[in-house]
Design a protein around this motif. Sequence first.
Motif, PDB file in Angstrom:
ATOM      1  N   PRO A 152       4.987  -3.234   0.756  1.00 54.12           N
ATOM      2  CA  PRO A 152       4.813  -1.950   0.055  1.00 54.12           C
ATOM      3  C   PRO A 152       3.363  -1.592  -0.213  1.00 54.12           C
ATOM      4  O   PRO A 152       2.971  -0.430  -0.082  1.00 54.12           O
ATOM      5  N   THR A 193       8.554   2.759   7.691  1.00 50.89           N
ATOM      6  CA  THR A 193       9.752   1.932   7.903  1.00 50.89           C
ATOM      7  C   THR A 193       9.545   0.505   7.433  1.00 50.89           C
ATOM      8  O   THR A 193      10.509  -0.259   7.278  1.00 50.89           O
ATOM      9  N   THR A 229       6.925   5.280  -0.847  1.00 50.56           N
ATOM     10  CA  THR A 229       6.712   5.629   0.558  1.00 50.56           C
ATOM     11  C   THR A 229       7.204   7.040   0.856  1.00 50.56           C
ATOM     12  O   THR A 229       6.548   7.792   1.590  1.00 50.56           O
ATOM     13  N   VAL A 230       8.345   7.422   0.292  1.00 54.50           N
ATOM     14  CA  VAL A 230       8.857   8.780   0.494  1.00 54.50           C
ATOM     15  C   VAL A 230       7.870   9.805  -0.070  1.00 54.50           C
ATOM     16  O   VAL A 230       7.534  10.807   0.589  1.00 54.50           O
ATOM     17  N   VAL A 274      10.499   2.130  -1.813  1.00 52.61           N
ATOM     18  CA  VAL A 274      11.120   3.255  -1.114  1.00 52.61           C
ATOM     19  C   VAL A 274      10.630   4.580  -1.694  1.00 52.61           C
ATOM     20  O   VAL A 274      10.212   5.491  -0.962  1.00 52.61           O
ATOM     21  N   CYS A 289       8.230  -0.302   4.519  1.00 49.59           N
ATOM     22  CA  CYS A 289       7.926  -0.208   3.080  1.00 49.59           C
ATOM     23  C   CYS A 289       8.447  -1.397   2.275  1.00 49.59           C
ATOM     24  O   CYS A 289       7.823  -1.835   1.323  1.00 49.59           O
ATOM     25  N   ARG A 290       9.604  -1.929   2.650  1.00 47.82           N
ATOM     26  CA  ARG A 290      10.165  -3.040   1.876  1.00 47.82           C
ATOM     27  C   ARG A 290       9.432  -4.354   2.162  1.00 47.82           C
ATOM     28  O   ARG A 290       9.332  -5.213   1.297  1.00 47.82           O
ATOM     29  N   ARG A 344      13.216  -2.991  -6.106  1.00 47.87           N
ATOM     30  CA  ARG A 344      13.744  -2.461  -4.850  1.00 47.87           C
ATOM     31  C   ARG A 344      13.451  -0.974  -4.681  1.00 47.87           C
ATOM     32  O   ARG A 344      13.194  -0.493  -3.581  1.00 47.87           O
TER      33      ARG A 344
END
Length: 268
Positions: free
Chosen positions: A250, A244, A212-213, A209, A246-247, A205
């Motif tokens: 990915p 947005t 991507t950040v 995130v 990304c989940r 998980r």
Amino acid sequence: MPGTGSGVAARALALVRAGHPEPGLAVTGLAVALAVFSGMPAVRVLVLAVAVLSGQLLVGWTNDLLDARIDRRAGRDEKPLASGALSVTWVAIAAVLGAATCIVFSLVCGPAAAAVHLVLGVGAAITYNLVLKTTVLSWVPYMVAFGALPVAVGLTLRPTELPPAWVVVVAGLLGIGAHLLNVYPDLDADAATGVRGLPQRLGRRGIPVATTVIMTVATLVAVLGAGAHLWHWAALAGVVVIATQCRRAPLTVTVTIAVVDLAILVTA
């Protein structure tokens, strides 16, 4: 003798697989793109490409040599050493030849470029294999090695001139993102072998995130460093929108952002 040629071809293919060709080709492609867009002569680009690719294969071979026993116990048959498709001797010979090729071609790029590529590039990657792979600092060698890449390219073209600091920062951030993404498909196998680097700690998980950040921040740095032209801001806005997702996807999101960042780098 019948079958001899096919046996040699199978061993060669197994050696390529043991060298982790996908990330190696990606890094080599990045180096070539930077070199071509910087105006480097074709022969020098070729020399640089051989230096980078041989270094990447060396890193892959040493990684599989160091992990061979653990991979066998975990049943990782996709790895040639673990499955028995290759012997340790063959991979060790390939690693020695790869190291020699990397050193020679790096030196042809010039002493300054060679020092950066061999010490900060290949050296950082070997340090990852030997020491930092199973620690929370597993991202550091990737940051250092990727950050060193534009420096080595720049010094190959102009031995006394360093690239702008923002280029190094963007490349380093892309390296951290590449590390997280590279590990993502192997999380289950790594759990079986007890590898506990940063990506494994973030988990399935957290990796999308975090990646991507990091990649979005890299894009922001690239936009500001490259002069913040109108199309740069449009690209950044597109990256934010893409992030947005990304989940859901990915890999697609991360690769897309990396391509945008590369476009800003090479055009700057």
